[in-house]
Scaffold this active site. Structure first.
Site, PDB file in Angstrom:
ATOM      1  CE  LYS A  47     -89.507 -37.424  45.354  1.00 22.18           C
ATOM      2  NZ  LYS A  47     -89.458 -37.700  43.933  1.00 22.18           N
ATOM      3  CG  ASP A 106     -82.577 -45.420  49.781  1.00 25.94           C
ATOM      4  OD1 ASP A 106     -81.473 -45.163  49.625  1.00 25.94           O
ATOM      5  OD2 ASP A 106     -83.376 -45.518  48.726  1.00 25.94           O
ATOM      6  CG  ASP A 109     -75.569 -49.502  44.218  1.00 21.44           C
ATOM      7  OD1 ASP A 109     -75.354 -50.680  44.598  1.00 21.44           O
ATOM      8  OD2 ASP A 109     -75.592 -48.943  43.357  1.00 21.44           O
ATOM      9  CG  PHE A 158     -82.506 -52.461  41.184  1.00 23.22           C
ATOM     10  CD1 PHE A 158     -81.195 -51.489  41.067  1.00 23.22           C
ATOM     11  CD2 PHE A 158     -83.813 -51.998  41.485  1.00 23.22           C
ATOM     12  CE1 PHE A 158     -81.647 -50.115  41.280  1.00 23.22           C
ATOM     13  CE2 PHE A 158     -83.913 -50.402  41.452  1.00 23.22           C
ATOM     14  CZ  PHE A 158     -82.707 -49.811  41.284  1.00 23.22           C
TER      15      PHE A 158
END
Ligand code: IMP
Ligand code: MG
Length: 186
Positions: A47, A106, A109, A158
């Site tokens: 999402k 998004d 990482d 984070f």
């Protein structure tokens, strides 16, 4: 990596909504130049990419024929670190053979999720596959992925907001924030 037993709170703003909006427009302009007169299937990864993707496609010029689709993947393991084993929870509906695909994510990482997605989509004989990420944490990279469009390079912290979550929380924030750890009280 964040300990899931700890109590997290918002720390400081890393990227303001104004800075994000400016960069989103720049990326959309690049996409418009690259795909002018062509069709693209923009595939948002649910999402986290939803807010970025919906802002991005609205800034792409009318000379690009934009289609939207979504995939949802889950990585086995904790919610804050990718295990590299990815499962498709929802596949896209579009038949992409011969089409230009733009994967919108998004954050990159370790890069394991995007590497897997590029392989899966690439095996469907598209005309092209490119990757667009809003954020990249190079310090955590485990695999190389060619990134065509990148919003910001960020440090190994984070972050939440603008679609990014921690355990489902804070996706709706307009700015991107760093989270801070604080031990849960007795
Ligand atoms: P990768 O496979 O390690 O590149 O993992 C990418 C996924 O991890 C992203 O789609 C996010 O869901 C999640 N992720 C990694 N870092 C962060 C972060 O700082 N905030 C929120 N989600 C993150
Ligand atoms: Mg996530």
């Amino acid at each position: 990596m964040i300990d899931e037993e700890s109590d997290l709170r918002l720390g400081r703003i890393l990227l303001t909504r104004e800075k994000i909006a400016g960069r989103v427009r720049e990326i959309a302009d690049e996409i418009t130049r690259t795909y002018s007169g062509q069709e693209i299937v923009v595939v948002g990864i649910l999402k986290g990419a939803v807010i970025f993707m919906t802002d991005l496609v609205r800034c792409v010029g009318n000379e690009v024929d934009v289609r939207m689709d979504f995939m949802s993947v889950s990585s086995y393991g904790s919610s804050s670190e990718s295990s590299g084993v990815v499962k498709i929870v929802k596949d896209m509906d579009t038949y992409v053979e011969g089409k230009n695909v733009l994967i919108v994510e998004d954050i990159m990482d370790t890069g394991l999720t995007l590497s897997y997605l590029r392989d899966v989509i690439g095996a469907r004989s598209p005309k092209s596959v490119r990757i667009c990420v809003l954020l990249e944490k190079p310090e955590r990279k485990k695999v190389e992925n060619e990134i065509a469009y990148r919003g910001f390079i960020i440090p190994d912290e984070f972050v939440v907001g603008y679609g990014l979550d921690y355990a489902g929380r804070w996706r709706n924030l307009s700015d991107i924030w760093c989270v801070e750890e604080g031990r849960r009280g007795p």
